[in-house]
Motif scaffolding. Sequence first.
Motif, PDB file in Angstrom:
ATOM      1  N   GLY A  24      92.002  39.377 -36.132  1.00 54.61           N
ATOM      2  CA  GLY A  24      91.976  40.146 -34.953  1.00 54.61           C
ATOM      3  C   GLY A  24      92.387  38.674 -33.804  1.00 54.61           C
ATOM      4  N   GLN A  25      91.263  37.832 -33.866  1.00 54.79           N
ATOM      5  CA  GLN A  25      91.171  36.685 -32.564  1.00 54.79           C
ATOM      6  C   GLN A  25      93.056  36.095 -33.121  1.00 54.79           C
ATOM      7  OE1 GLN A  25      87.979  33.966 -33.641  1.00 54.79           O
ATOM      8  NE2 GLN A  25      86.807  35.768 -34.311  1.00 54.79           N
ATOM      9  N   GLN A  26      93.275  35.958 -34.888  1.00 55.24           N
ATOM     10  CA  GLN A  26      93.962  35.099 -34.497  1.00 55.24           C
ATOM     11  C   GLN A  26      95.212  35.381 -34.073  1.00 55.24           C
ATOM     12  OE1 GLN A  26      95.240  31.827 -35.968  1.00 55.24           O
ATOM     13  NE2 GLN A  26      97.136  32.230 -35.261  1.00 55.24           N
ATOM     14  N   LEU A  27      95.479  36.881 -34.734  1.00 55.48           N
ATOM     15  CA  LEU A  27      96.898  37.551 -34.005  1.00 55.48           C
ATOM     16  C   LEU A  27      97.060  37.421 -33.016  1.00 55.48           C
ATOM     17  CD1 LEU A  27      99.241  39.246 -35.199  1.00 55.48           C
ATOM     18  CD2 LEU A  27      97.883  40.878 -35.462  1.00 55.48           C
ATOM     19  N   ARG A  28      95.840  37.767 -31.562  1.00 50.43           N
ATOM     20  CA  ARG A  28      95.564  37.953 -30.613  1.00 50.43           C
ATOM     21  C   ARG A  28      95.939  36.648 -29.898  1.00 50.43           C
ATOM     22  NH1 ARG A  28      90.169  39.466 -28.109  1.00 50.43           N
ATOM     23  NH2 ARG A  28      89.815  37.488 -29.435  1.00 50.43           N
ATOM     24  N   TRP A  79      88.918  45.102 -28.076  1.00 50.66           N
ATOM     25  CA  TRP A  79      87.891  44.886 -29.298  1.00 50.66           C
ATOM     26  C   TRP A  79      87.317  46.006 -29.599  1.00 50.66           C
ATOM     27  CZ3 TRP A  79      84.253  42.016 -30.456  1.00 50.66           C
ATOM     28  CH2 TRP A  79      84.232  40.902 -29.366  1.00 50.66           C
ATOM     29  N   ILE A  80      86.011  46.110 -28.809  1.00 42.29           N
ATOM     30  CA  ILE A  80      84.627  46.605 -29.191  1.00 42.29           C
ATOM     31  C   ILE A  80      84.573  47.728 -28.432  1.00 42.29           C
ATOM     32  CG2 ILE A  80      84.207  45.774 -26.418  1.00 42.29           C
ATOM     33  CD1 ILE A  80      81.695  45.548 -29.736  1.00 42.29           C
ATOM     34  N   ALA A  81      83.721  48.758 -29.193  1.00 43.76           N
ATOM     35  CA  ALA A  81      84.096  50.268 -28.782  1.00 43.76           C
ATOM     36  C   ALA A  81      83.800  50.360 -27.408  1.00 43.76           C
ATOM     37  CB  ALA A  81      82.604  50.457 -30.391  1.00 43.76           C
ATOM     38  N   ASP A  82      83.947  51.557 -27.005  1.00 39.87           N
ATOM     39  CA  ASP A  82      83.740  52.132 -25.552  1.00 39.87           C
ATOM     40  C   ASP A  82      83.150  53.695 -26.104  1.00 39.87           C
ATOM     41  OD1 ASP A  82      85.592  53.830 -25.651  1.00 39.87           O
ATOM     42  OD2 ASP A  82      86.706  53.105 -24.420  1.00 39.87           O
ATOM     43  N   GLY A 129      82.662  57.966 -33.709  1.00 35.27           N
ATOM     44  CA  GLY A 129      81.881  57.682 -34.930  1.00 35.27           C
ATOM     45  C   GLY A 129      82.731  57.262 -36.290  1.00 35.27           C
ATOM     46  N   ASN A 130      83.654  56.755 -36.238  1.00 36.94           N
ATOM     47  CA  ASN A 130      84.751  56.691 -37.575  1.00 36.94           C
ATOM     48  C   ASN A 130      85.669  55.220 -37.249  1.00 36.94           C
ATOM     49  OD1 ASN A 130      86.879  58.495 -36.356  1.00 36.94           O
ATOM     50  ND2 ASN A 130      87.260  59.143 -38.572  1.00 36.94           N
ATOM     51  N   SER A 131      85.485  55.116 -35.443  1.00 34.09           N
ATOM     52  CA  SER A 131      86.433  54.244 -35.234  1.00 34.09           C
ATOM     53  C   SER A 131      86.376  52.404 -36.003  1.00 34.09           C
ATOM     54  CB  SER A 131      86.904  53.945 -33.228  1.00 34.09           C
ATOM     55  OG  SER A 131      87.809  52.748 -33.645  1.00 34.09           O
ATOM     56  N   ASP A 132      87.931  52.250 -36.236  1.00 32.29           N
ATOM     57  CA  ASP A 132      87.782  50.609 -36.478  1.00 32.29           C
ATOM     58  C   ASP A 132      87.108  49.603 -35.108  1.00 32.29           C
ATOM     59  OD1 ASP A 132      87.952  50.617 -39.012  1.00 32.29           O
ATOM     60  OD2 ASP A 132      89.846  50.795 -38.783  1.00 32.29           O
ATOM     61  N   HIS A 133      86.917  50.083 -34.288  1.00 29.07           N
ATOM     62  CA  HIS A 133      86.438  49.382 -32.562  1.00 29.07           C
ATOM     63  C   HIS A 133      84.199  49.414 -32.837  1.00 29.07           C
ATOM     64  CE1 HIS A 133      90.192  48.821 -31.059  1.00 29.07           C
ATOM     65  NE2 HIS A 133      90.782  49.966 -30.766  1.00 29.07           N
ATOM     66  N   ILE A 134      84.066  49.984 -33.894  1.00 31.15           N
ATOM     67  CA  ILE A 134      82.547  50.518 -34.013  1.00 31.15           C
ATOM     68  C   ILE A 134      82.087  48.663 -34.697  1.00 31.15           C
ATOM     69  CG2 ILE A 134      80.829  51.368 -34.337  1.00 31.15           C
ATOM     70  CD1 ILE A 134      81.654  53.712 -33.676  1.00 31.15           C
ATOM     71  N   ARG A 147      87.007  45.818 -36.271  1.00 33.42           N
ATOM     72  CA  ARG A 147      87.689  45.820 -37.234  1.00 33.42           C
ATOM     73  C   ARG A 147      89.362  46.062 -36.187  1.00 33.42           C
ATOM     74  NH1 ARG A 147      83.906  45.908 -40.923  1.00 33.42           N
ATOM     75  NH2 ARG A 147      83.475  44.168 -42.174  1.00 33.42           N
ATOM     76  N   ALA A 148      89.243  46.013 -35.235  1.00 32.01           N
ATOM     77  CA  ALA A 148      90.577  46.569 -34.483  1.00 32.01           C
ATOM     78  C   ALA A 148      90.828  45.635 -33.432  1.00 32.01           C
ATOM     79  CB  ALA A 148      89.591  48.288 -34.449  1.00 32.01           C
ATOM     80  N   LEU A 149      91.554  46.476 -32.859  1.00 24.52           N
ATOM     81  CA  LEU A 149      92.730  45.358 -31.833  1.00 24.52           C
ATOM     82  C   LEU A 149      93.481  46.237 -30.878  1.00 24.52           C
ATOM     83  CD1 LEU A 149      92.481  42.689 -30.366  1.00 24.52           C
ATOM     84  CD2 LEU A 149      93.976  41.968 -31.438  1.00 24.52           C
ATOM     85  N   ASP A 150      93.279  45.846 -29.450  1.00 26.80           N
ATOM     86  CA  ASP A 150      94.559  47.056 -28.593  1.00 26.80           C
ATOM     87  C   ASP A 150      94.440  45.792 -27.823  1.00 26.80           C
ATOM     88  OD1 ASP A 150      93.833  49.644 -29.661  1.00 26.80           O
ATOM     89  OD2 ASP A 150      91.893  50.109 -28.716  1.00 26.80           O
ATOM     90  N   ILE A 151      96.600  45.850 -28.495  1.00 29.84           N
ATOM     91  CA  ILE A 151      97.184  44.323 -27.401  1.00 29.84           C
ATOM     92  C   ILE A 151      98.013  46.145 -26.473  1.00 29.84           C
ATOM     93  CG2 ILE A 151      99.420  43.955 -26.974  1.00 29.84           C
ATOM     94  CD1 ILE A 151      96.280  42.596 -28.243  1.00 29.84           C
TER      95      ILE A 151
END
Length: 190
Positions: free
Chosen positions: A14-18, A35-38, A45-50, A57-61
């Motif tokens: 995720g760091q590399q792609l960003r 990237w971090i869960a809100d 409860g089942n987000s890759d942002h957690i 293991r999630a990234l929003d752009i």
Amino acid sequence: MRLRCCLAKLCKAGQQLREQIDDEFPDRSRKSDGWIADARHIAKGNSDHIPRDGIVRALDIDSDLNAHPEEVFALVEKIRKTAKRGDKRIKYIIHNKRIASPILNWKWRKYRGSNPHISHFHISFTTLGDDNGKWFDLEGERKNGKRLKKSSRELGESVSGSSFSDLSSGRLRCTGNSQCCYCCRIAEHN
């Protein structure tokens, strides 16, 4: 459940792609980046942002790349094709009411989640991306680790020898000089 953000980190993929997206679109909007869960993600409860084991293991752009509006669709398509070509670090991609994953061999299908992902696109990563921050081959120039196309230097084309700074972003603009930006330095070593 209370998150301790200071202990969580974005997976290396995720760091590399960003970083690659930031290099390609230095003036892009970051309003919808994350990237971090809100609280909403935590409630689901089942987000890759957690964070799991301290890794997100999630990234929003943000979809506003400060370029032609269609450019975001081209970028998302490059990421999808990278996954389809075999980059196992990518788990799935969501954008503009569509999702792509290995389920249908990375074909787009309708996404029925509560967030249509129009203002941003979402990439989830597998555990293979936790410690693997290698370059994403978004242009499809490699197969089995080997370059398919020769660089302009190898083809004997002239390449500008100087780079210049973009004062608004504090970043260098790429001119093809092996010292001007991260992507040129990496290409020089491959």
